[in-house]
Design a protein around this motif. Structure first.
Motif, PDB file in Angstrom:
ATOM      1  N   SER A  28       0.846  -1.188   0.000  1.00 33.11           N
ATOM      2  CA  SER A  28       0.000   0.000   0.000  1.00 33.11           C
ATOM      3  C   SER A  28       0.881   1.237   0.000  1.00 33.11           C
ATOM      4  CB  SER A  28      -0.879   0.013   1.250  1.00 33.11           C
ATOM      5  OG  SER A  28      -0.060   0.089   2.413  1.00 33.11           O
ATOM      6  N   ALA A  29       0.265   2.377  -0.221  1.00 34.71           N
ATOM      7  CA  ALA A  29       1.022   3.631  -0.151  1.00 34.71           C
ATOM      8  C   ALA A  29       1.652   3.788   1.226  1.00 34.71           C
ATOM      9  CB  ALA A  29       0.097   4.807  -0.464  1.00 34.71           C
ATOM     10  N   VAL A  34       4.696   1.249   1.697  1.00 35.90           N
ATOM     11  CA  VAL A  34       5.848   1.693   0.915  1.00 35.90           C
ATOM     12  C   VAL A  34       6.522   2.876   1.605  1.00 35.90           C
ATOM     13  CG1 VAL A  34       6.513   2.837  -1.251  1.00 35.90           C
ATOM     14  CG2 VAL A  34       5.089   0.781  -1.303  1.00 35.90           C
ATOM     15  N   GLY A  35       5.723   3.813   2.106  1.00 37.28           N
ATOM     16  CA  GLY A  35       6.280   4.970   2.805  1.00 37.28           C
ATOM     17  C   GLY A  35       7.002   4.585   4.084  1.00 37.28           C
ATOM     18  N   ALA A  49       1.025  -5.485  -5.034  1.00 36.88           N
ATOM     19  CA  ALA A  49       0.394  -4.186  -4.817  1.00 36.88           C
ATOM     20  C   ALA A  49      -0.937  -4.352  -4.095  1.00 36.88           C
ATOM     21  CB  ALA A  49       0.179  -3.474  -6.145  1.00 36.88           C
ATOM     22  N   ASP A  91      -5.468   0.207  -2.192  1.00 34.28           N
ATOM     23  CA  ASP A  91      -4.699   1.410  -1.880  1.00 34.28           C
ATOM     24  C   ASP A  91      -3.304   1.287  -2.490  1.00 34.28           C
ATOM     25  OD1 ASP A  91      -3.739   3.780  -0.770  1.00 34.28           O
ATOM     26  OD2 ASP A  91      -3.192   2.818   1.129  1.00 34.28           O
ATOM     27  N   PRO A 143       0.307   1.930  -4.191  1.00 37.90           N
ATOM     28  CA  PRO A 143       1.264   3.031  -4.085  1.00 37.90           C
ATOM     29  C   PRO A 143       1.403   3.748  -5.422  1.00 37.90           C
ATOM     30  CG  PRO A 143       2.428   0.958  -4.335  1.00 37.90           C
ATOM     31  CD  PRO A 143       0.966   0.613  -4.231  1.00 37.90           C
ATOM     32  N   ASP A 144       1.815   4.988  -5.367  1.00 38.00           N
ATOM     33  CA  ASP A 144       2.147   5.711  -6.594  1.00 38.00           C
ATOM     34  C   ASP A 144       3.306   4.987  -7.276  1.00 38.00           C
ATOM     35  OD1 ASP A 144       2.022   8.468  -8.117  1.00 38.00           O
ATOM     36  OD2 ASP A 144       4.133   8.033  -7.753  1.00 38.00           O
ATOM     37  N   ALA A 198       6.665   6.285  -6.465  1.00 42.32           N
ATOM     38  CA  ALA A 198       7.103   5.989  -5.093  1.00 42.32           C
ATOM     39  C   ALA A 198       7.648   4.571  -4.997  1.00 42.32           C
ATOM     40  CB  ALA A 198       5.953   6.197  -4.116  1.00 42.32           C
ATOM     41  N   PHE A 199       7.020   3.645  -5.710  1.00 38.64           N
ATOM     42  CA  PHE A 199       7.496   2.264  -5.676  1.00 38.64           C
ATOM     43  C   PHE A 199       8.835   2.136  -6.385  1.00 38.64           C
ATOM     44  CE2 PHE A 199       6.922  -2.343  -7.104  1.00 38.64           C
ATOM     45  CZ  PHE A 199       7.439  -2.838  -5.916  1.00 38.64           C
TER      46      PHE A 199
END
Length: 246
Positions: A29-30, A33-34, A65, A69, A71-72, A75-76
């Motif tokens: 998810s976003a 990943v963050g 993924a 939700d 991730p961009d 960003a990935f």
């Protein structure tokens, strides 16, 4: 549903980062990943960290993924490059299943080990997309004939086969026994020696990022917004065959 997080422990200079989003089988998810990117940044800056182990809670290392939700894509890509460029060795420890984007995480790591019962699959084709972004670390590091088979069919394969193809460094019944001499060797190695040796080993991978990242990110975004992908993702979430299945 719990908030995705990354657990952190340290033992004799080795920082262990554990993907901890068991409600979604550690899907990317976003938020996850963050969180992983932030943890890796901390490890890269900390002189007391000699190496990083990337592992997981639950029976799945990473399900790919998070379709609810995601991730961009940029960003990935940045996360994968961060693993490749981190000036400390990153070692993947797998005791479960790995799918789709999770295989990109493995390919970005420097050394990868899994327990014998672990399974792997590039499931992207089955939902109408392609393993685009994860190809950045995968294509330079794995057997092209094996990759063609598993990319195109979405078949599941086991840990010994993953080791044969180059996706894994090693597999064994006890993954910690497999990794014990690896971590011992990293602890005995000089930080400067590790950083510069890693640079030598990752040069070809980073050339692929420099050349292809923008194109593959655009491809991923285009495919995920397509009608076939919407049908594939809907079918997956509804636990049914997609319209094209024969």
């Amino acid at each position: 549903m719990t908030t995705p997080s990354v657990g952190r422990t340290r033992a004799r200079g080795v920082e262990t980062l554990s993907l901890d989003a068991t409600d979604t089988r550690n899907a990317l998810s976003a938020a996850l990943v963050g969180a992983l990117s932030d943890a890796l940044t901390d490890c890269g800056k900390d002189p007391d960290v000699r190496a990083v182990v990337l592992t997981h809670t639950g029976g799945t290392f990473c399900a790919g993924a998070d379709l609810r939700d995601p991730p961009d894509p940029d960003a990935f890509v940045s996360l994968l490059r961060q693993i490749v460029e981190l000036p400390k060795p990153v070692v993947a420890r797998v005791t479960g299943h790995v799918r789709a984007g999770g295989l990109g995480l493995l390919a970005a790591c420097d050394i990868t080990a899994a327990s014998t019962p672990s399974t792997f699959a590039f499931t992207e084709v089955r939902i109408g997309v392609a393993p685009a972004v994860i190809s950045l670390p995968l294509l330079p590091r794995t057997d092209p004939r094996a990759l063609a088979r598993y990319y195109l069919t979405g078949e599941r394969f086991d840990a010994p086969e993953a080791a044969r193809t180059g996706l894994l460094t090693a597999a064994g019944d006890d993954v910690d026994a497999v990794l014990a001499p690896v971590l011992d060797g990293l602890r005995k190695s000089a930080p400067q020696g590790l950083a510069e040796t890693k640079r030598l080993l990752t040069a070809r991978v980073l050339e692929t990022f420099d050349r292809d990242a923008a194109e593959l990110t655009a491809l991923s975004a285009r495919l995920f917004s397509s009608a076939q992908a919407r049908e594939g993702m809907t079918a997956f979430l509804e636990r049914r065959d997609p319209a094209w299945a024969l």
